[in-house]
Design a protein around this motif. Sequence first.
Motif: not given
Length: 168
Positions: A16-44
């Motif tokens: 929905i965020s991606a769809l609304m972002s395209r339709k409204l022409n505004i950026p969207h941000y996923e909080l998972d991208d800043i809450f989790w350390d995606n560079e870590a060797d293990v999940y979580g």
Amino acid sequence: MKLHIIGGGGSGKSYISALMSRKLNIPHYELDDIFWDNEADVYGVKAPEEERDRKLKEFVSRESWIIEGVYRAWVGPSLLAADKIIVLMPPLSLQEERIWKRHQERISGVAVSNKRETLESVRELIEWNRDYNLVKLPRFIESCEYKDKLITVNNNLDILELLAALTE
């Protein structure tokens, strides 16, 4: 326009965020991208709080945005600044089906992801998601100090109607 979208795993927040972002022409941000350390060797592994909070403040300071995630406790700046807070609450069975499908797409390579989830972590997510949807999300709605901004959506048709209303 500033929209904060909240909902459980598999509720459709990213879609929905991606769809609304395209339709409204505004950026969207996923909080998972800043809450989790995606560079870590293990999940979580969580990202450092200072870094997460700094990034959230950066997003919120922009002129318009859509921010999405399951988080309630540390996203006060986003909830305060949002014009609308959209709560996605499709049936739990649909959410669980989507979680399993997403996992299958990730392990098969159909969907690209930097998340290193395991079968066990998906099972834990489904268990956590049940509690989130049945206890935590209703509690959030009931006690939310921004009730005048809340919009609860139960299915995709509601979302399409909401999108049409926002773009009028």
